[in-house]
Design a protein around this motif. Structure first.
Motif, mmCIF file in Angstrom:
data_model
loop_
_atom_site.group_PDB
_atom_site.id
_atom_site.type_symbol
_atom_site.label_atom_id
_atom_site.label_comp_id
_atom_site.label_asym_id
_atom_site.label_seq_id
_atom_site.Cartn_x
_atom_site.Cartn_y
_atom_site.Cartn_z
ATOM 1 N N PHE A 66 -22.273 -18.904 6.780
ATOM 2 C CA PHE A 66 -20.909 -18.936 7.313
ATOM 3 C C PHE A 66 -20.388 -20.372 7.362
ATOM 4 O O PHE A 66 -19.268 -20.658 6.912
ATOM 5 N N LEU A 67 -21.178 -21.274 7.895
ATOM 6 C CA LEU A 67 -20.746 -22.666 8.027
ATOM 7 C C LEU A 67 -20.507 -23.312 6.668
ATOM 8 O O LEU A 67 -19.450 -23.903 6.426
ATOM 9 N N VAL A 68 -21.494 -23.208 5.787
ATOM 10 C CA VAL A 68 -21.389 -23.891 4.497
ATOM 11 C C VAL A 68 -20.258 -23.311 3.656
ATOM 12 O O VAL A 68 -19.474 -24.046 3.044
ATOM 13 N N THR A 69 -20.146 -21.986 3.627
ATOM 14 C CA THR A 69 -19.120 -21.355 2.796
ATOM 15 C C THR A 69 -17.716 -21.678 3.292
ATOM 16 O O THR A 69 -16.816 -21.987 2.496
ATOM 17 N N VAL A 151 -12.527 -16.788 6.875
ATOM 18 C CA VAL A 151 -11.935 -17.658 7.903
ATOM 19 C C VAL A 151 -11.403 -18.953 7.310
ATOM 20 O O VAL A 151 -10.528 -19.592 7.919
ATOM 21 N N SER A 152 -11.899 -19.345 6.122
ATOM 22 C CA SER A 152 -11.407 -20.589 5.522
ATOM 23 C C SER A 152 -9.919 -20.507 5.209
ATOM 24 O O SER A 152 -9.243 -21.538 5.108
ATOM 25 N N ALA A 153 -9.386 -19.284 5.055
ATOM 26 C CA ALA A 153 -7.955 -19.123 4.767
ATOM 27 C C ALA A 153 -7.091 -19.462 5.967
ATOM 28 O O ALA A 153 -5.892 -19.717 5.812
ATOM 29 N N PHE A 154 -7.684 -19.504 7.159
ATOM 30 C CA PHE A 154 -6.898 -19.725 8.376
ATOM 31 C C PHE A 154 -7.119 -21.107 8.980
ATOM 32 O O PHE A 154 -6.558 -21.415 10.035
ATOM 33 N N ALA A 155 -7.919 -21.940 8.348
ATOM 34 C CA ALA A 155 -8.201 -23.285 8.860
ATOM 35 C C ALA A 155 -7.464 -24.316 8.027
ATOM 36 O O ALA A 155 -7.317 -24.168 6.812
ATOM 37 N N PHE A 164 -14.003 -22.115 14.205
ATOM 38 C CA PHE A 164 -14.020 -20.657 14.123
ATOM 39 C C PHE A 164 -15.383 -20.078 14.489
ATOM 40 O O PHE A 164 -15.486 -18.887 14.791
ATOM 41 N N MET A 165 -16.410 -20.901 14.452
ATOM 42 C CA MET A 165 -17.746 -20.383 14.718
ATOM 43 C C MET A 165 -17.876 -19.795 16.122
ATOM 44 O O MET A 165 -18.421 -18.692 16.273
#
Length: 245
Positions: A66-69, A151-155, A164-165
């Motif tokens: 999750f973190l890396v992706t 979640v990368s789309a919202f950061a 987000f974590m």
């Protein structure tokens, strides 16, 4: 979607990751180090390691992927690479599938290393087949990849991606049954845990821990985790925006 474009995207991501040893270390080594530390934290109580080690074998890959992706995908967007790619004849599905394929290949290596370390070197005692542990660990890592892409789309920055974590991972960690059986929770919390994919990841690991054969509950658990990963990937493709942050 076009399979050739998907493979080309995956190959590009893997080439980039090859020059990022910190990310590779985080994905491949951190779960192993955490399992190693956990084993010797409970050195005097190996039964405790057996009871929670299998669950964490699925949770650690999910968190690291999750973190890396999420950070790697956001870096593509903030640098303008994502916008340039989407300006080419490359569909959103091709892009998301390419990322999922690249990180999925790394997830296979990560899950194999963590499972092999836990079972054959740290003495994790499981009744079922270690290959079933590997299957659940791999699905958990793929779920973490899907959540990270989503979640990368919202950061708007890498810092926000990390933020987000607590919202996405920590509630699942508390309610997945790792600390207390889900049927012993307050009814509202038990109901919430029933819709969180990490709960079924932990349940699947526990099925392997206590049963020699593949049970109906195990099949249900792995199918739920797999379906959740596919659905989140589809949402990631739907929310992918063609603009830089």
């Amino acid at each position: 979607m076009n399979s050739a474009r998907t493979r080309a995207t995956a190959a590009r991501v893997l080439r980039q990751l090859r020059h990022d040893p910190r990310s590779i270390g985080l994905m491949l080594l951190v779960p192993c180090v955490m399992l190693f530390l956990l084993r010797y934290v409970f050195d005097g109580s190996p039964q405790v390691f057996d009871s929670i080690g299998a669950s964490l074998l699925g949770i650690f890959p999910l968190i690291t992927m999750f973190l890396v992706t999420s950070i790697a995908t956001l870096r593509e967007r903030t640098s303008g690479t994502l916008e340039r790619l989407l300006a080419m004849p490359l569909g959103k599905g091709d892009l998301i599938a390419g990322y999922a394929l690249a990180f999925g290949l790394l997830a296979i290596v990560q899950s194999a290393l963590a499972t092999g370390l836990a079972v054959w070197f740290l003495g994790l005692d499981v009744v079922g087949s270690p290959w079933l542990l590997l299957l659940v660990a791999l699905l958990d890592a793929l779920l973490g990849t899907a959540l990270g892409l989503f979640v990368s789309a919202f950061a708007a920055s890498e810092y926000q991606a990390v933020q987000f974590m607590p919202a996405v991972i920590f509630p699942q960690l508390l309610l997945c049954g790792l600390f207390i059986a889900r049927d012993r929770m307050q009814p509202v919390l038990e109901g919430i845990s029933d819709v969180l994919p990490m709960s079924y990841a932990v349940d699947g690991m526990n099925e392997v821990l206590h049963h020699t054969d593949v049970t109906a509950d195990f099949i249900r658990d792995v199918l739920i985790v797999a379906v959740c990963a596919v659905l989140v990937l589809a949402l990631g493709a739907a929310t992918l925006r063609r603009r830089t942050a």
